[in-house]
Structure formats: structure tokens, C-alpha cells
Design an enzyme around this catalytic site. Structure first.
Site, PDB file in Angstrom:
ATOM      1  N   TYR A  10      -3.793   2.379  -8.479  1.00 61.09           N
ATOM      2  CA  TYR A  10      -2.364   2.060  -8.500  1.00 61.09           C
ATOM      3  C   TYR A  10      -1.543   3.283  -8.056  1.00 61.09           C
ATOM      4  CZ  TYR A  10      -4.159  -1.848 -11.258  1.00 61.09           C
ATOM      5  OH  TYR A  10      -4.875  -2.928 -11.677  1.00 61.09           O
ATOM      6  N   GLU A  26       0.190  -4.060 -16.159  1.00 56.58           N
ATOM      7  CA  GLU A  26      -0.241  -3.261 -17.305  1.00 56.58           C
ATOM      8  C   GLU A  26      -1.693  -2.873 -17.099  1.00 56.58           C
ATOM      9  OE1 GLU A  26       1.056  -6.370 -19.286  1.00 56.58           O
ATOM     10  OE2 GLU A  26       3.030  -5.500 -19.606  1.00 56.58           O
TER      11      GLU A  26
HETATM   12  C1  LIG Z   1     -10.325  -0.573 -10.244  1.00 54.80           C
HETATM   13  C2  LIG Z   1     -11.110  -1.228  -9.099  1.00 54.80           C
HETATM   14  C3  LIG Z   1     -10.444  -2.581  -8.792  1.00 54.80           C
HETATM   15  C4  LIG Z   1     -11.059  -0.318  -7.860  1.00 54.80           C
HETATM   16  O1  LIG Z   1     -11.699  -0.985  -6.780  1.00 54.80           O
HETATM   17  P1  LIG Z   1     -12.239  -0.207  -5.478  1.00 54.80           P
HETATM   18  O2  LIG Z   1     -12.407  -1.224  -4.411  1.00 54.80           O
HETATM   19  O3  LIG Z   1     -13.397   0.622  -5.822  1.00 54.80           O
HETATM   20  O4  LIG Z   1     -10.996   0.736  -5.133  1.00 54.80           O
HETATM   21  P2  LIG Z   1     -10.705   1.330  -3.677  1.00 54.80           P
HETATM   22  O5  LIG Z   1     -11.982   1.666  -3.004  1.00 54.80           O
HETATM   23  O6  LIG Z   1      -9.748   0.446  -2.951  1.00 54.80           O
HETATM   24  O7  LIG Z   1      -9.991   2.692  -4.072  1.00 54.80           O
HETATM   25  C5  LIG Z   1      -8.625   2.961  -3.792  1.00 54.80           C
HETATM   26  C6  LIG Z   1      -8.225   4.224  -4.545  1.00 54.80           C
HETATM   27  O8  LIG Z   1      -8.291   4.011  -5.953  1.00 54.80           O
HETATM   28  C7  LIG Z   1      -8.737   5.208  -6.611  1.00 54.80           C
HETATM   29  N1  LIG Z   1     -10.024   4.965  -7.275  1.00 54.80           N
HETATM   30  C8  LIG Z   1     -10.845   3.886  -7.119  1.00 54.80           C
HETATM   31  N2  LIG Z   1     -11.914   3.994  -7.921  1.00 54.80           N
HETATM   32  C9  LIG Z   1     -11.776   5.168  -8.584  1.00 54.80           C
HETATM   33  C10 LIG Z   1     -12.559   5.831  -9.551  1.00 54.80           C
HETATM   34  N3  LIG Z   1     -13.733   5.318  -9.991  1.00 54.80           N
HETATM   35  N4  LIG Z   1     -12.108   7.007 -10.055  1.00 54.80           N
HETATM   36  C11 LIG Z   1     -10.945   7.541  -9.625  1.00 54.80           C
HETATM   37  N5  LIG Z   1     -10.160   6.950  -8.675  1.00 54.80           N
HETATM   38  C12 LIG Z   1     -10.567   5.780  -8.180  1.00 54.80           C
HETATM   39  C13 LIG Z   1      -8.850   6.268  -5.520  1.00 54.80           C
HETATM   40  O9  LIG Z   1      -7.581   6.890  -5.392  1.00 54.80           O
HETATM   41  C14 LIG Z   1      -9.157   5.398  -4.303  1.00 54.80           C
HETATM   42  O10 LIG Z   1      -8.818   6.020  -3.107  1.00 54.80           O
HETATM   43  P3  LIG Z   1      -9.918   6.982  -2.380  1.00 54.80           P
HETATM   44  O11 LIG Z   1     -11.230   6.241  -2.401  1.00 54.80           O
HETATM   45  O12 LIG Z   1      -9.339   7.159  -1.028  1.00 54.80           O
HETATM   46  O13 LIG Z   1      -9.968   8.217  -3.213  1.00 54.80           O
HETATM   47  C15 LIG Z   1     -12.610  -1.450  -9.473  1.00 54.80           C
HETATM   48  O14 LIG Z   1     -13.128  -0.240  -9.986  1.00 54.80           O
HETATM   49  C16 LIG Z   1     -12.845  -2.548 -10.492  1.00 54.80           C
HETATM   50  O15 LIG Z   1     -12.997  -3.722 -10.144  1.00 54.80           O
HETATM   51  N6  LIG Z   1     -12.890  -2.188 -11.796  1.00 54.80           N
HETATM   52  C17 LIG Z   1     -13.136  -3.159 -12.865  1.00 54.80           C
HETATM   53  C18 LIG Z   1     -11.980  -4.113 -13.053  1.00 54.80           C
HETATM   54  C19 LIG Z   1     -10.687  -3.381 -13.363  1.00 54.80           C
HETATM   55  O16 LIG Z   1     -10.644  -2.463 -14.182  1.00 54.80           O
HETATM   56  N7  LIG Z   1      -9.589  -3.848 -12.707  1.00 54.80           N
HETATM   57  C20 LIG Z   1      -8.264  -3.282 -12.912  1.00 54.80           C
HETATM   58  C21 LIG Z   1      -7.561  -3.904 -14.073  1.00 54.80           C
HETATM   59  S1  LIG Z   1      -7.453  -5.682 -13.933  1.00 54.80           S
END
Ligand SMILES: CC(C)(COP(=O)(O)OP(=O)(O)OC[C@H]1O[C@@H](n2cnc3c(N)ncnc32)[C@H](O)[C@@H]1OP(=O)(O)O)[C@@H](O)C(=O)NCCC(=O)NCCS
Length: 163
Positions: free
Chosen positions: A130, A118
Site C-alpha cells: 500500500y 484497513e
Molecule cells: C500482500 C500481498 C497481496 C502482496 O502481493 P505481491 O504480489 O507479492 O506484491 P507485489 O509483488 O505487487 O509487491 C508490490 C510492493 O509491495 C511491497 N511488498 C510486497 N511483499 C512484501 C513483503 N513480503 N515485504 C515487504 N514489502 C513487500 C514492496 O514494496 C513491493 O514492491 P517491490 O517488490 O518493488 O519492492 C501478498 O503478500 C498476499 O497475498 N498476502 C496475503 C494476503 C494479504 O495479507 N492481503 C492483504 C490484506 S487483504
């Protein structure tokens, strides 16, 4: 898997244990306004010993620093993903995709045919993540979160998508 980006140390993905509870809690505090407290992290990490290999908390370490975490739970043939967190200074370099792909691969190895989770409807970063891994929205839980936000239910078919 090697990923270039913030920091000079090599990245290592591994199962975490209760000795990582404090580091997980610190990371969570940086990532979420209302994350788990230290006790919840201890319980989550201890659950792996109690509930067996279907319960899995994976971390990515850069040197000795914990920079990403993903936690999941295999219930029958469904992998339920509880969370994924990446250090704010280490984002957009593929760490979340790396740790989540590994969690999904492990789940599939242990018999999961699909993964579900979720996510807050406003969490565009997580929805992007996701979506990039093959998840699609299959439903909405209205007012699911404490702040009144809706949750989107996400589903991903695992067979043939990982490994
Ligand atoms: C969500 C989160 C885990 C993403 O981590 P991340 O290491 O930056 O993600 P990645 O670098 O692996 O990105 C993979 C893909 O996700 C998407 N993505 C990641 N961050 C994004 C952003 N800020 N906006 C839009 N798309 C995003 C993109 O499709 C990305 O691929 P691309 O870089 O080739 O375009 C991070 O922002 C986070 O920790 N957020 C706070 C906690 C949270 O909300 N966790 C999820 C619910 S528990």
C-alpha cells in the site's frame, strides 16, 4: 501490462463473476488463515450484478489459473478496498500492485477521489504494497481483528495519482 515471473502463460486482468467463486475461495484458503468461505465469495461476486459497476472484483489469470484478486466498493467518492490476495507461489513479481492499480484506476474512472482500507498492523507485506501505491496511515482501530490485533486505516488520494 506484462510481468515476467512464475509460470509461462500470459497474464490477463479481468472482472470476475460468480463462476469464479470456487477459484477465489481456493486462493483465499492459500492466502489467509481466516478468509471468506465459499458462500461469502458467492455473495461478493454476485454483489457486482446487484449493486452495479461501483462494486468491483478484479482477478489476474495466468492461463486458466486465478493467481490474484482484488475487491473494492465505491461509496460516493470513496473507493473502499476489501482485500487483495496473491498466490503464495506468485508473489513479489508485481501482481498485487498490478491488480490494485487497475482497481484504483476503475474506481477513479467512476468518480472516486480517494481510496481507503484497513490492514493488520503486523502485515508488513501489505503495508509495503500500500505504501508503494501512495497509501498513508491515517488512524488505528485498536483490537479490530479477532486475534486482538490493531488495524491501521490507510488512505490514498486518487486524483492525479493513477490513470
Ligand atoms: C500482500 C500481498 C497481496 C502482496 O502481493 P505481491 O504480489 O507479492 O506484491 P507485489 O509483488 O505487487 O509487491 C508490490 C510492493 O509491495 C511491497 N511488498 C510486497 N511483499 C512484501 C513483503 N513480503 N515485504 C515487504 N514489502 C513487500 C514492496 O514494496 C513491493 O514492491 P517491490 O517488490 O518493488 O519492492 C501478498 O503478500 C498476499 O497475498 N498476502 C496475503 C494476503 C494479504 O495479507 N492481503 C492483504 C490484506 S487483504
Amino acid at each position: 501490462m506484462s510481468i515476467e515471473g512464475a509460470g509461462q502463460h500470459e497474464l490477463k486482468t479481468q472482472r470476475l463473476s460468480p463462476i469464479h467463486a470456487e477459484a477465489c475461495h481456493q486462493l483465499d484458503r492459500l492466502c489467509r488463515p481466516r478468509g471468506w468461505d465459499l458462500r461469502q465469495w458467492h455473495l461478493d461476486l454476485e454483489a457486482q450484478d446487484i449493486e452495479g459497476p461501483g462494486r468491483c472484483v478484479l482477478g489476474v489469470l495466468r492461463g486458466s489459473e486465478l493467481v490474484a484478486v482484488a475487491s473494492g466498493w465505491l461509496i460516493l467518492d470513496e473507493l473502499q478496498i476489501l482485500l487483495v490476495l496473491v498466490h503464495p507461489a506468485q508473489r513479489r513479481i508485481g501482481l498485487a500492485r498490478m491488480v490494485l492499480s487497475e482497481l484504483m484506476r476503475e474506481g477513479q474512472e467512476r468518480g472516486a477521489s480517494g481510496a481507503t482500507l484497513e490492514v493488520a498492523a503486523s502485515n508488513t507485506a501489505a503495508l509495503g504494497l500500500y505504501g508503494s501505491l501512495g497509501f498513508r496511515s491515517t488512524g488505528r482501530r485498536r483490537g479490530y481483528y479477532r486475534d486482538g490485533q490493531d488495524a491501521l486505516i490507510q488512505w490514498c488520494q486518487l486524483q492525479g495519482t493513477t490513470g
